[in-house]
Design an enzyme around this catalytic site. Structure first.
Site, short mmCIF file in Angstrom:
data_model
loop_
_atom_site.label_atom_id
_atom_site.label_comp_id
_atom_site.label_asym_id
_atom_site.label_seq_id
_atom_site.Cartn_x
_atom_site.Cartn_y
_atom_site.Cartn_z
N LYS A 1 0.80 -1.23 0.00
CA LYS A 1 0.00 0.00 0.00
C LYS A 1 0.84 1.28 0.00
O LYS A 1 0.41 2.30 -0.52
CB LYS A 1 -0.95 0.01 1.20
CG LYS A 1 -2.11 -0.95 1.05
CD LYS A 1 -3.08 -0.79 2.19
CE LYS A 1 -4.26 -1.73 2.00
NZ LYS A 1 -5.34 -1.46 2.95
N ASP B 1 -9.86 3.24 2.20
CA ASP B 1 -9.97 2.54 3.49
C ASP B 1 -10.65 3.42 4.55
O ASP B 1 -11.51 2.96 5.31
CB ASP B 1 -8.58 2.13 4.00
CG ASP B 1 -8.03 0.94 3.23
OD1 ASP B 1 -8.81 0.10 2.77
OD2 ASP B 1 -6.79 0.86 3.10
N GLY C 1 0.68 0.88 8.74
CA GLY C 1 -0.03 1.24 7.51
C GLY C 1 -1.53 1.32 7.71
O GLY C 1 -2.18 2.28 7.23
#
Ligand code: ATR
Length: 283
Positions: free
Chosen positions: A69, A105, A133
């Site tokens: 990511k 997200d 993350g």
């Protein structure tokens, strides 16, 4: 001749258990969109080449999962402001031959909390456990949703400081040491963004963080969420749930970016919930 379907994929390592293909095909059926959505396992060393090959073979969009990511940001010609703030990308789109990176997200978590579970985040006191993350990915959207106070605790305090510094919200966001957890009082919302559930060292959390009104959320689901949810239950949290709803909502936002329409998420969420609760098949 029949046109080939638009190609999408989830990219990560490992991806063999990813639910994203199932979720995206469900959304595509809802809107009668023809698409292929595959799992593409790439090691960190193979990421650049693998993405180039995927695009050359007709790939137009991808979801990005662990461990790529952050690394994938460097391959993007353009980044959405929310991806920049989250310092991670989970949604890629090819536009005019260039990868555009976005992050869904945070909005996925906020939509799960606010829309599915009717939780009002405004003015709430929130504890964020972890500063990796996953924590970076969701924090800006939570702040935007009106969190009153954010306390970030991480085993390695420097990472918590980095996260809070990046938010630039000194009035609302601050860090505390992990060993001070017993002294922090009750929280309205406790979010587990650590990867402890995927490791061998369990989280050590005091019960006194929670009250009967506390909502506890694990960003993981399946086996990885079991320990934290058991703690939340034992601590007497009013509500405790895993990240399955967030997973479906982040996918819905990715689908909206790619197709320009927002899918209804209830049916696919209910199906995955049934599988997870009933048969333990969701990993
Ligand atoms: P992810 O992308 O899933 O967030 P990550 O970036 O490796 O993964 O971050 C993992 C997070 O879980 C970190 O905040 C880590 O704490 P450290 O920064 O101190 O390593 C946290 N973590 C992992 N195992 C933990 C444990 N047993 N107890 C507390 N925190 C843990």
């Amino acid at each position: 001749m029949r046109q080939p379907h638009a190609r999408f994929a989830v990219i990560g390592q490992p991806v063999d258990h990813s639910l994203s293909p199932y979720i995206h095909k469900h959304f595509a059926n809802q809107w009668s969109v023809d698409l292929d959505y595959d799992r593409l396992e790439l090691s960190p060393e193979a990421l650049t080449q693998g993405l180039t090959r995927f695009a050359a073979e007709g790939g137009v969009g991808a979801n990005v999962t662990l461990p790529h990511k952050r690394a994938v940001m460097d391959l993007c010609g353009e980044l959405a402001p929310r991806a920049r703030r989250a310092q991670s990308v989970n949604t890629l789109s090819v536009i005019d031959g260039v990868w555009h990176g976005d992050n869904t997200d945070g909005v996925g978590l906020v939509n799960d909390l606010c829309l599915r579970r009717n939780i009002d985040l405004r003015g709430r006191r929130m504890l964020l456990l972890g500063a990796g993350g996953a924590a970076f990915g969701v924090t800006p959207a939570l702040m935007d949703a009106g969190i009153g106070e954010l306390v970030v605790c991480n085993r390695t305090p420097e990472r918590a400081d980095d996260l809070v510094d990046a938010l630039q919200e000194p009035e609302r966001a601050h860090t505390r040491y992990w060993q001070d957890l017993p002294e922090l009082g009750h929280f309205d919302l406790i979010i587990n963004a650590t990867s402890a559930g995927r490791g061998t060292q369990p989280l050590q959390l005091p019960f006194r963080l929670a009250g009967t009104q506390t909502v506890a959320v694990d960003l993981s689901y399946g086996m990885a969420a079991i320990d934290f949810l058991a703690w939340a239950k034992a601590a007497g949290c009013g509500e405790a749930f895993d990240g399955l709803g967030m997973l479906v909502e982040q996918a819905a936002e990715s689908f909206r970016i790619w197709q320009g329409v927002r899918p209804d998420t209830e049916a696919v969420y209910a199906e995955l919930r049934r599988l997870a609760d009933g048969e333990g098949a969701v990993e």
